[in-house]
Motif scaffolding. Structure first.
Motif, PDB file in Angstrom:
ATOM      1  N   THR A  31      -1.030  11.667   7.597  1.00  0.00           N
ATOM      2  CA  THR A  31      -1.076  10.453   6.793  1.00  0.00           C
ATOM      3  C   THR A  31      -1.735   9.300   7.539  1.00  0.00           C
ATOM      4  O   THR A  31      -2.097   9.403   8.702  1.00  0.00           O
ATOM      5  CB  THR A  31       0.333  10.081   6.274  1.00  0.00           C
ATOM      6  N   CYS A  32      -1.897   8.199   6.807  1.00  0.00           N
ATOM      7  CA  CYS A  32      -2.636   7.039   7.310  1.00  0.00           C
ATOM      8  C   CYS A  32      -1.786   6.226   8.290  1.00  0.00           C
ATOM      9  O   CYS A  32      -0.563   6.247   8.250  1.00  0.00           O
ATOM     10  CB  CYS A  32      -3.061   6.159   6.126  1.00  0.00           C
ATOM     11  N   MET A  33      -2.466   5.494   9.166  1.00  0.00           N
ATOM     12  CA  MET A  33      -1.797   4.603  10.113  1.00  0.00           C
ATOM     13  C   MET A  33      -1.136   3.405   9.418  1.00  0.00           C
ATOM     14  O   MET A  33      -0.375   2.665  10.045  1.00  0.00           O
ATOM     15  CB  MET A  33      -2.827   4.088  11.133  1.00  0.00           C
ATOM     16  N   ASP A  34      -1.416   3.210   8.139  1.00  0.00           N
ATOM     17  CA  ASP A  34      -0.893   2.075   7.379  1.00  0.00           C
ATOM     18  C   ASP A  34       0.644   2.028   7.440  1.00  0.00           C
ATOM     19  O   ASP A  34       1.301   3.025   7.157  1.00  0.00           O
ATOM     20  CB  ASP A  34      -1.358   2.236   5.919  1.00  0.00           C
ATOM     21  N   PRO A  35       1.229   0.849   7.819  1.00  0.00           N
ATOM     22  CA  PRO A  35       2.692   0.764   7.945  1.00  0.00           C
ATOM     23  C   PRO A  35       3.445   1.094   6.657  1.00  0.00           C
ATOM     24  O   PRO A  35       4.616   1.483   6.705  1.00  0.00           O
ATOM     25  CB  PRO A  35       2.942  -0.703   8.331  1.00  0.00           C
ATOM     26  N   GLY A  76      -6.332   6.741  10.804  1.00  0.00           N
ATOM     27  CA  GLY A  76      -6.761   5.839   9.743  1.00  0.00           C
ATOM     28  C   GLY A  76      -7.315   6.654   8.596  1.00  0.00           C
ATOM     29  O   GLY A  76      -8.096   7.571   8.806  1.00  0.00           O
ATOM     30  N   GLY A  77      -6.897   6.343   7.390  1.00  0.00           N
ATOM     31  CA  GLY A  77      -7.449   7.007   6.198  1.00  0.00           C
ATOM     32  C   GLY A  77      -6.440   7.814   5.398  1.00  0.00           C
ATOM     33  O   GLY A  77      -6.113   7.461   4.308  1.00  0.00           O
ATOM     34  N   PRO A  78      -5.926   8.950   5.820  1.00  0.00           N
ATOM     35  CA  PRO A  78      -6.133   9.606   7.112  1.00  0.00           C
ATOM     36  C   PRO A  78      -7.453  10.381   7.152  1.00  0.00           C
ATOM     37  O   PRO A  78      -7.843  11.016   6.173  1.00  0.00           O
ATOM     38  CB  PRO A  78      -4.964  10.589   7.186  1.00  0.00           C
ATOM     39  N   ASN A 101      -2.451  10.725   1.319  1.00  0.00           N
ATOM     40  CA  ASN A 101      -3.320   9.550   1.196  1.00  0.00           C
ATOM     41  C   ASN A 101      -2.552   8.455   0.465  1.00  0.00           C
ATOM     42  O   ASN A 101      -1.415   8.647   0.064  1.00  0.00           O
ATOM     43  CB  ASN A 101      -4.580   9.942   0.434  1.00  0.00           C
ATOM     44  N   HIS A 102      -3.203   7.316   0.258  1.00  0.00           N
ATOM     45  CA  HIS A 102      -2.502   6.253  -0.468  1.00  0.00           C
ATOM     46  C   HIS A 102      -3.478   5.305  -1.147  1.00  0.00           C
ATOM     47  O   HIS A 102      -4.656   5.252  -0.789  1.00  0.00           O
ATOM     48  CB  HIS A 102      -1.562   5.483   0.473  1.00  0.00           C
ATOM     49  N   THR A 103      -2.958   4.562  -2.113  1.00  0.00           N
ATOM     50  CA  THR A 103      -3.768   3.543  -2.783  1.00  0.00           C
ATOM     51  C   THR A 103      -3.853   2.320  -1.862  1.00  0.00           C
ATOM     52  O   THR A 103      -3.020   2.136  -0.973  1.00  0.00           O
ATOM     53  CB  THR A 103      -3.149   3.124  -4.127  1.00  0.00           C
ATOM     54  N   GLY A 104      -4.846   1.494  -2.072  1.00  0.00           N
ATOM     55  CA  GLY A 104      -4.963   0.243  -1.336  1.00  0.00           C
ATOM     56  C   GLY A 104      -5.256   0.402   0.142  1.00  0.00           C
ATOM     57  O   GLY A 104      -4.922  -0.468   0.962  1.00  0.00           O
ATOM     58  N   CYS A 105      -5.899   1.523   0.512  1.00  0.00           N
ATOM     59  CA  CYS A 105      -6.151   1.779   1.938  1.00  0.00           C
ATOM     60  C   CYS A 105      -7.209   0.814   2.485  1.00  0.00           C
ATOM     61  O   CYS A 105      -8.249   0.607   1.879  1.00  0.00           O
ATOM     62  CB  CYS A 105      -6.616   3.219   2.139  1.00  0.00           C
ATOM     63  N   GLY A 106      -6.920   0.265   3.661  1.00  0.00           N
ATOM     64  CA  GLY A 106      -7.865  -0.636   4.325  1.00  0.00           C
ATOM     65  C   GLY A 106      -9.214   0.018   4.617  1.00  0.00           C
ATOM     66  O   GLY A 106     -10.241  -0.657   4.665  1.00  0.00           O
ATOM     67  N   PHE A 107      -9.193   1.357   4.782  1.00  0.00           N
ATOM     68  CA  PHE A 107     -10.425   2.063   5.123  1.00  0.00           C
ATOM     69  C   PHE A 107     -11.387   2.181   3.942  1.00  0.00           C
ATOM     70  O   PHE A 107     -12.495   2.695   4.103  1.00  0.00           O
ATOM     71  CB  PHE A 107     -10.101   3.446   5.711  1.00  0.00           C
TER      72      PHE A 107
END
Ligand code: ZN
Length: 173
Positions: free
Chosen positions: A34-38, A60-62, A88-94
């Motif tokens: 998964t993504c690094m997003d908190p 990131g992303g992942p 994965n997720h919505t609103g990803c910074g990447f």
């Protein structure tokens, strides 16, 4: 006081109540990429599984890079996980920049272009990103055929997971 200094102070309290049994060899059951997003950090909450079952691989992303593939293989073959969840997720910074844009921006703001081009693994569409991940992971010769590989998108507004499937010849593969 930096957060790291605060964390060090808190750790001495943590260690006072630590159960040494927690330090024995881990036996996770599922690899979660998964993504690094908190917002993806509460995996026991999101998935309803205890930390001890989860072997979490975060980028990131992942981004499913060669390094991540190696970690998934270690997770299966060395640690013994039998399922792989690509999260994965919505609103990803990447999705908010391209690699070219970020390379230009950092080169300009730091005055040093020598690290460019760096691979940041930016992407545009989480669904497409998930499909690409499944296509990289599923056929890997060192990932056994009986290992489950499934991809999902976590909606950061609702907390819900939505499955993404790879369509081949008009049917879910
Ligand atoms: Zn993200």
């Amino acid at each position: 006081m930096s957060l790291i200094d605060k964390a060090l102070a808190a750790n001495s309290n943590y260690a006072k109540n630590y159960y040494p049994a927690l330090g024995k060899r881990p036996a996770p059951k599922i690899a979660v990429v998964t993504c690094m997003d908190p917002r993806l950090s509460d995996l026991p909450g999101i998935l309803g599984l205890p930390n001890s079952d989860l072997d979490v691989i975060r980028t990131g992303g992942p981004a499913v890079t060669e390094d991540v593939l190696a970690e998934i293989i270690i997770s299966n073959r060395v640690l013994g996980t039998t399922e792989i969840l690509l999260l994965n997720h919505t609103g990803c910074g990447f999705t908010t920049f391209t690699d070219d844009e970020l390379n230009s921006k950092l080169s300009a703001s730091t005055g040093d272009a020598s690290p460019a081009p760096m691979r940041f693994f930016s992407y545009k569409d989480p669904e497409e990103n998930t499909r690409e991940q499944i296509k990289k992971v599923r056929p890997h010769p060192w990932i056994a055929k009986d290992i489950l590989v499934r991809g999902f998108i976590f909606d950061v507004d609702t907390g819900r997971l939505r499955e993404v499937e790879v369509l081949e010849h008009g049917r879910a593969a």
